[in-house]
Motif scaffolding. Structure first.
Motif, short mmCIF file in Angstrom:
data_model
loop_
_atom_site.label_atom_id
_atom_site.label_comp_id
_atom_site.label_asym_id
_atom_site.label_seq_id
_atom_site.Cartn_x
_atom_site.Cartn_y
_atom_site.Cartn_z
N LYS A 4 0.86 -1.19 0.00
CA LYS A 4 0.00 0.00 0.00
C LYS A 4 0.89 1.23 0.00
CE LYS A 4 -3.97 -2.14 0.71
NZ LYS A 4 -4.82 -2.34 -0.46
N TRP A 90 4.59 -1.61 2.64
CA TRP A 90 3.83 -0.36 2.62
C TRP A 90 4.83 0.78 2.54
CZ3 TRP A 90 -1.36 0.21 5.55
CH2 TRP A 90 -2.13 -0.94 5.35
N ASP A 129 -2.54 5.05 -2.62
CA ASP A 129 -3.81 4.44 -2.19
C ASP A 129 -4.52 5.38 -1.21
OD1 ASP A 129 -3.60 1.71 -3.38
OD2 ASP A 129 -1.74 1.74 -2.23
N LEU A 206 -7.60 1.22 4.75
CA LEU A 206 -6.63 0.29 4.17
C LEU A 206 -6.49 -1.04 4.91
CD1 LEU A 206 -3.66 2.69 3.24
CD2 LEU A 206 -5.56 1.96 1.81
#
Ligand code: T5A
Length: 207
Positions: A4, A90, A129, A206
């Protein structure tokens, strides 16, 4: 991408670097492998461009400046961000494309459309995102940055109030145009309150 991509945006001194570190450490505690980075910079090539961009005494035309931000970003995306996301990590990035759209596009002389076109070639489909926008009232953030670094800290911090007001207005417009990508948080709260709001946005969108 399996990973992400989270960006932190906002004006000078809004608390982006502080919150990027706190978020990375919280995600680490959740067992999520995280890469913390920033723009301009993040790779050796992009850091070299950063030095040129933030110096007060290197004359650059607005178009050259916008291309340099995009060049640094292209290197950062290809070398660090995209490989990390592909690896399931991430990525937390302190400023990204929205900063260029706000500073060089909306508040600068080029306008958002030209700057977006330049940057789309640099980032391809690597859009965040989630983008956390830390909002500050008036010049409170600039005052924080000046208290920390001095009045002439860099080419952008030292610009006038009208410039920073246009940057802030541009971020608001971007956030209202893309509510699914942006979470707006009041950066004027305490560090802990902001950190909790950032974590809540990440949990909600998320995790
Ligand atoms: N730029 C950047 C462009 O023009 N185009 C672009 O495309 C990009 C990517 C970058 C400059 O380049 C421009 C914008 C910038 O002018 P930078 O050195 O990376 O320069 O500076 P900034 O990104 O603006 O970061 P700052 O360091 O100014 O601010 P931050 O990261 O938002 O804030 P932070 O966390 O460092 O905090 C600032 C101070 O406030 C305190 C901190 O301890 C620190 O002293 N603080 C708080 N105090 C009270 N309450 C809170 N909640 C606080 N949070 C932090």
């Amino acid at each position: 991408m399996p990973g992400k991509f989270i960006t932190l945006e906002g004006g000078e001194g809004a608390g982006k670097s502080t919150q990027a570190k706190l978020l990375a450490s919280w995600l680490h505690e959740q067992g999520i492998e995280t890469v913390e980075t920033r723009e301009p910079g993040g790779t050796p090539g992009a850091d070299a461009v950063r030095a040129l961009l933030l110096e007060n005494d290197t004359p650059l035309t607005p178009m050259a400046e916008a291309h340099l931000f995009a060049a640094a970003r292209a290197d950062h995306v290809e070398t660090l961000i995209r490989p990390a996301l592909a690896d399931g990590k991430w990525v937390i990035c302190d400023r990204f494309i929205d900063s260029t759209l706000a500073y060089q596009g909306a508040a600068g002389e080029l306008g958002v459309d030209i700057v977006r076109a330049i940057n789309e070639t640099a980032i391809g489909d690597t859009w965040p995102d989630l983008t956390v926008l830390l909002r500050m009232n008036g010049d409170a953030g600039t005052q924080r940055a000046i208290a920390r670094d001095g009045a002439e800290s860099d080419r952008f911090t030292s610009r006038d109030f009208a410039f920073h007001a246009s940057v802030a207005e541009a971020f608001d417009v971007f956030a209202s145009n893309e509510p699914d990508r942006f979470a707006i948080i009041d950066g004027g709260q305490t560090v802990d309150q902001v950190a909790e709001a950032v974590r809540a946005a990440v949990r909600e969108r998320l995790i």
